[in-house]
Write an enzyme that holds these catalytic residues in place. Structure first.
Site, PDB file in Angstrom:
ATOM      1  N   LYS A   1     -10.879   8.504 -18.366  1.00 48.63           N
ATOM      2  CA  LYS A   1     -11.247   9.049 -19.667  1.00 48.63           C
ATOM      3  C   LYS A   1     -10.062   8.945 -20.631  1.00 48.63           C
ATOM      4  O   LYS A   1      -9.725   7.867 -21.057  1.00 48.63           O
ATOM      5  CB  LYS A   1     -11.761  10.481 -19.510  1.00 48.63           C
ATOM      6  CG  LYS A   1     -12.803  10.620 -18.369  1.00 48.63           C
ATOM      7  CD  LYS A   1     -14.122   9.945 -18.695  1.00 48.63           C
ATOM      8  CE  LYS A   1     -15.047   9.754 -17.493  1.00 48.63           C
ATOM      9  NZ  LYS A   1     -15.360  10.928 -16.721  1.00 48.63           N
TER      10      LYS A   1
ATOM     11  N   TYR B   1     -18.675  18.606 -12.502  1.00 52.04           N
ATOM     12  CA  TYR B   1     -19.153  17.229 -12.702  1.00 52.04           C
ATOM     13  C   TYR B   1     -20.184  16.923 -11.610  1.00 52.04           C
ATOM     14  O   TYR B   1     -19.903  17.117 -10.427  1.00 52.04           O
ATOM     15  CB  TYR B   1     -17.928  16.317 -12.597  1.00 52.04           C
ATOM     16  CG  TYR B   1     -18.169  14.847 -12.702  1.00 52.04           C
ATOM     17  CD1 TYR B   1     -18.674  14.275 -13.871  1.00 52.04           C
ATOM     18  CD2 TYR B   1     -17.847  13.994 -11.647  1.00 52.04           C
ATOM     19  CE1 TYR B   1     -18.858  12.906 -13.968  1.00 52.04           C
ATOM     20  CE2 TYR B   1     -18.016  12.625 -11.733  1.00 52.04           C
ATOM     21  CZ  TYR B   1     -18.532  12.082 -12.899  1.00 52.04           C
ATOM     22  OH  TYR B   1     -18.699  10.734 -12.991  1.00 52.04           O
TER      23      TYR B   1
ATOM     24  N   ASP C   1     -10.462  20.307 -11.806  1.00 52.80           N
ATOM     25  CA  ASP C   1     -10.746  19.061 -12.524  1.00 52.80           C
ATOM     26  C   ASP C   1     -10.437  19.326 -13.998  1.00 52.80           C
ATOM     27  O   ASP C   1     -11.161  20.054 -14.679  1.00 52.80           O
ATOM     28  CB  ASP C   1     -12.212  18.661 -12.317  1.00 52.80           C
ATOM     29  CG  ASP C   1     -12.546  17.307 -12.941  1.00 52.80           C
ATOM     30  OD1 ASP C   1     -11.905  16.936 -13.949  1.00 52.80           O
ATOM     31  OD2 ASP C   1     -13.469  16.635 -12.438  1.00 52.80           O
TER      32      ASP C   1
ATOM     33  N   ARG D   1       0.814  -1.212   0.000  1.00 44.39           N
ATOM     34  CA  ARG D   1       0.000   0.000   0.000  1.00 44.39           C
ATOM     35  C   ARG D   1       0.848   1.264   0.000  1.00 44.39           C
ATOM     36  O   ARG D   1       0.387   2.334  -0.399  1.00 44.39           O
ATOM     37  CB  ARG D   1      -0.957  -0.029   1.212  1.00 44.39           C
ATOM     38  CG  ARG D   1      -1.736   1.228   1.434  1.00 44.39           C
ATOM     39  CD  ARG D   1      -2.975   1.026   2.300  1.00 44.39           C
ATOM     40  NE  ARG D   1      -2.746   0.315   3.545  1.00 44.39           N
ATOM     41  CZ  ARG D   1      -2.077   0.801   4.600  1.00 44.39           C
ATOM     42  NH1 ARG D   1      -1.521   1.980   4.565  1.00 44.39           N
ATOM     43  NH2 ARG D   1      -1.966   0.072   5.689  1.00 44.39           N
TER      44      ARG D   1
HETATM   45  C1  LIG Z   1     -15.804  10.918 -15.298  1.00 49.13           C
HETATM   46  C2  LIG Z   1     -15.419  12.135 -14.585  1.00 49.13           C
HETATM   47  C3  LIG Z   1     -15.068  12.105 -13.249  1.00 49.13           C
HETATM   48  C4  LIG Z   1     -15.152  10.849 -12.427  1.00 49.13           C
HETATM   49  O1  LIG Z   1     -14.369   9.777 -12.885  1.00 49.13           O
HETATM   50  P1  LIG Z   1     -14.767   8.316 -12.434  1.00 49.13           P
HETATM   51  O2  LIG Z   1     -13.619   7.457 -12.766  1.00 49.13           O
HETATM   52  O3  LIG Z   1     -16.017   7.964 -13.188  1.00 49.13           O
HETATM   53  O4  LIG Z   1     -15.032   8.365 -10.953  1.00 49.13           O
HETATM   54  C5  LIG Z   1     -14.680  13.275 -12.643  1.00 49.13           C
HETATM   55  N1  LIG Z   1     -14.645  14.441 -13.328  1.00 49.13           N
HETATM   56  C6  LIG Z   1     -14.978  14.506 -14.621  1.00 49.13           C
HETATM   57  C7  LIG Z   1     -14.911  15.815 -15.333  1.00 49.13           C
HETATM   58  C8  LIG Z   1     -15.376  13.368 -15.295  1.00 49.13           C
HETATM   59  O5  LIG Z   1     -15.723  13.438 -16.576  1.00 49.13           O
END
Ligand SMILES: *Cc1c(COP(=O)(O)O)cnc(C)c1O
Length: 399
Positions: free
Chosen positions: A212, A115, A187, A62
């Site tokens: 993504k 988000y 973000d 970890r």
């Molecule tokens: C998809 C997404 C997240 C979250 O990612 P996960 O892996 O689904 O938890 C956070 N911020 C944005 C802008 C996203 O598109």
């Protein structure tokens, strides 16, 4: 351990080159090109002195793992911060980033177009721990200063806005935050560090859903938090204290995706712009929401601050019934309907973000669709949408 180690020893390369070389050490693995998947919790020490002195490179699964470390180093080079931690999902990267800087009694300024699940972190979790959130207009710019209270500890940005794609004046907000001693988090999932580097703009903590574009193949959830020197120890400490780590298989897949990020993003960008322009000329479409289009309200800011646009954007249809929209979407051959984005495949979903806005008013005047343009031939994608519009018109005429 996750700090960038290559910087002092070798020249810095262009980002496309770094995507290929960063965070790999074939010599360490008998020449194998990729850092292998190392599984394990227990790490053995040969002597008591080594055990007690933490002499080994690793002490416990970890606390550090070679597969994770390779990806951390590569992401650190791309982000240009002091260090990176990897989290089990993009959303957990947001929550850990916020928990790292906030404590009971603090006030958070959160962009209204974040988000949607990020709102629940604020409205449910942070609230429970005595942290208050005020949502602010993504177009606030330097005017955000009016919302600052004596206990405002952090400002969270996301650009472009989730689903509705408003751009933010990031330098103006960062200038206010720095002057007032407030931590900034962003973000940056949409742009990735290839198209925007938050740390270069003075943002303290850069967050991405690696789910993504970084992984790029719709096969994992992973989050990435990069922090500058002022905030890294806080982030790393909170991460460690909460007991977080991720599976080495997921780090391996994200690193594998990262190697091709530049070529994938270039293609996503080009095809998305081609399709966005085509959509803007369609009689069924009222407006395309894409900051890369010259007549988009966020275009000037996007052009000033960002190096490119990825493959995700939205559109507003002229008023038609829900059934007509369903007739369009239900029989598409190439566009899949599903959440997430950033993979190689094209996606489309209807959305309604009216319930996700509290500081601003969102009234699009027609049904709204979000598209992710994948790596298919754009002509095939346009043909698919064209047939969809024909079904929409037929359903609308019949209704
Ligand atoms: C998809 C997404 C997240 C979250 O990612 P996960 O892996 O689904 O938890 C956070 N911020 C944005 C802008 C996203 O598109």
């Amino acid at each position: 351990m996750s700090r960038q180690t290559g910087g002092a020893n070798r020249p810095a390369f262009a980002v496309e080159t770094e995507l290929v070389v960063a965070g790999r050490d074939p010599q360490r693995y008998d020449g194998f090109v990729n850092t292998p998947i190392v599984r394990g919790s227990t790490v053995l020490s040969p002597t008591v002195a080594d055990l007690e002195g933490h002499a080994g490179r690793y002490t416990y699964g970890r606390r550090g793992n070679p597969t994770l470390e390779g990806l951390e180093q590569a992401m650190c080079v791309l982000e240009g911060g002091a260090g990176v931690v990897l989290t089990p999902s993009g959303l957990s990267a947001v929550s850990i980033g916020l928990l790292s800087v906030l404590q009971a009694g603090d006030h958070l300024l959160m962009v209204d177009t974040c988000y949607h699940p990020t709102r629940r972190i604020c409205d449910v979790v942070l609230k429970r721990y005595g942290i208050e959130t005020t949502y602010y207009d993504p177009l606030a710019g330097a005017g955000i200063e009016q919302l600052i209270r004596p206990n405002t500890r952090a400002i969270f940005l996301e650009a472009p806005g989730s689903q509705s794609f408003e751009m933010q004046d990031i330098p103006a907000i960062v200038e206010v935050a720095q002057r007032r001693g407030i931590v900034t988090l962003m973000d940056n999932t949409w742009a990735t560090p290839l198209f925007f580097r938050p740390h270069d703009a003075g943002v303290d903590i850069s967050i991405q859903a690696g789910t993504k574009y970084i992984s790029g193949h719709s096969d994992i959830n992973i989050g990435i938090i990069s922090a500058n020197a002022a905030q890294f120890d806080r982030v790393k400490g909170t991460y460690g204290d909460l007991g977080l780590t991720i599976a080495p298989e997921d780090a391996f897949l994200a690193a594998r995706g990262l190697r091709t990020l530049a070529v994938r993003l270039a293609r996503h960008q080009q095809s998305a712009l081609t399709i966005a322009h085509w959509l803007a000329g369609r009689p069924e479409v009222a407006r395309v929401l894409h900051p890369g289009l010259p007549d988009d309200p966020g275009h000037a800011v996007w052009k000033r601050d960002f190096k490119g646009a990825s493959g995700l954007f939205s559109l507003i249809l002229k008023p038609v019934s829900k059934a007509s929209v369903a007739a369009m979407l239900d029989h598409l051959a190439l566009f899949g309907m599903g959440y997430s984005w950033g993979g190689f495949e094209s996606l489309i979903i209807p959305f309604d973000c009216r319930s996700s806005r509290t500081a601003t008013h969102w009234e699009p005047g027609g049904p709204t669709l979000r598209l992710h343009i994948g790596l298919e031939d754009p002509a095939d994608l346009i043909a698919d949408l064209e047939q969809g519009f024909a079904r929409l018109r037929a359903a609308d005429d019949a209704g």
